[in-house]
Design an enzyme around this catalytic site. Structure first.
Site, PDB file in Angstrom:
ATOM      1  N   SER A 102       0.790  -1.249  -0.079  1.00  0.00           N
ATOM      2  CA  SER A 102       0.004  -0.261   0.213  1.00  0.00           C
ATOM      3  C   SER A 102       1.034   1.242   0.133  1.00  0.00           C
ATOM      4  O   SER A 102       1.721   1.508  -0.743  1.00  0.00           O
ATOM      5  CB  SER A 102      -1.019   0.080   1.240  1.00  0.00           C
ATOM      6  OG  SER A 102      -1.865   0.976   1.026  1.00  0.00           O
ATOM      7  N   LYS A 154     -21.968  16.904   8.374  1.00  0.00           N
ATOM      8  CA  LYS A 154     -20.986  17.006   9.271  1.00  0.00           C
ATOM      9  C   LYS A 154     -20.818  15.816  10.040  1.00  0.00           C
ATOM     10  O   LYS A 154     -19.748  15.234  10.633  1.00  0.00           O
ATOM     11  CB  LYS A 154     -20.906  18.143  10.178  1.00  0.00           C
ATOM     12  CG  LYS A 154     -20.682  19.432   9.669  1.00  0.00           C
ATOM     13  CD  LYS A 154     -19.134  19.531   9.296  1.00  0.00           C
ATOM     14  CE  LYS A 154     -18.270  19.607  10.366  1.00  0.00           C
ATOM     15  NZ  LYS A 154     -16.963  19.806  10.019  1.00  0.00           N
TER      16      LYS A 154
END
Length: 285
Positions: A102, A154
């Site tokens: 990764s 949010k």
């Protein structure tokens, strides 16, 4: 003055052995805590700059051993290495130890050559996000959660609220953009040797031996053997690291010695250590 006199010294008094600076890039990327600064541009920048500033060095060697982490920090480290290599006209040799997966592999891409052990784990070219959902647990233990926001998104992917398909789709869009950037980096750096393996960009990972055949890396070997073969038996590897301060390496996160902060810090250390252990275990390490 002394350097100008060296050419008049007898051969046995000269030290003409090539010195190759080595920088170790180790651990999960971007995971910082008070006692574990982690691998980031902030912790890697100084040793990298010191290594590339060694003008007589024929190359810079990097030891990469990382299961991944922050894609932003991974790319920042990659870019700093390439910028320094260009500015100082140095070849970059990357040596993979246990794993370059990764974000760890993204950093390894900065090498002009990538050398691995046959049993190294390489690849995992993908993006992952993981977490937990506590929607049923919070009700069972009799806790009422109160959240107030300005902005309807949010609390996107809030673990204490049921999943919203629209939010999951948005997250996957972000992940795909990051994945595309990663793929472009791999193709840009390795296009001339990459195989047409269909699983190459699926997040799958391979041993070092298989990675050579896939074109993800260049060859099998180890740092000492490669340096001596390439630069002669007298070639020396010199480890370059950040200078240490009173509480660890300079440039790292400071330690708060107040009792409450130290107790909370130790709790965070345990969580951080557990998360790090899980990252390594994903690759059987």
């Amino acid at each position: 003055m002394l350097s100008s006199l060296r050419r008049f010294l007898p051969g046995f008094l000269k030290n003409d052995a090539p010195i190759i600076p080595v920088v170790r890039l180790q651990g999960p990327i971007g995971m910082s805590s008070p006692l574990r600064p982690g691998l980031s541009l902030a912790t890697a920048a100084l040793p990298l700059e010191r290594a590339f500033s060694m003008k007589k060095a024929p190359a810079v060697a990097l030891i990469v051993n990382s299961p991944g982490g922050s894609p932003v920090q991974s790319r920042l480290i990659f870019q700093r290495i390439r910028d320094l290599a260009k500015e100082n006209e140095k070849d970059v040799l990357v040596f993979v130890e246990d794993v370059a997966a990764s974000g760890g592999y993204m950093i390894a891409l900065a090498g002009d050559e990538i050398i691995v052990d046959p049993s190294s784990v390489v690849g995992s070219i993908g993006v992952v996000a993981a977490g937990f959902g506590f929607t049923e647990l919070i009700g069972k233990i009799g806790v009422e959660r109160r959240v107030y926001t300005a902005g309807e998104k949010k609390v996107t992917l809030d673990p204490f609220q049921p999943e919203v398909p629209e939010d999951i789709e948005y997250l996957k869009t972000l992940q795909q953009e990051i994945h595309d950037t990663f793929i472009d980096m791999v193709k840009s750096r390795r296009a001339d040797v990459l195989s047409d393996e269909p699983d190459l960009f699926t997040g799958k990972f391979w041993t070092g031996t298989s990675a050579v055949n896939l074109g993800l890396v260049d060859s099998l070997g180890d740092l000492r053997g490669v340096l001596k073969k390439r630069y002669g038996d007298k070639a020396e590897a010199k480890l370059i690291s950040a200078p240490r301060g009173l509480f660890g390496r300079k440039g790292g996160v400071g330690v708060n010695l107040e009792a409450g902060a130290l107790t909370a810090g130790l709790g965070n250390e345990l969580i951080s250590a557990a998360e790090e252990r899980l990252m390594w275990q994903r690759f059987g390490l």
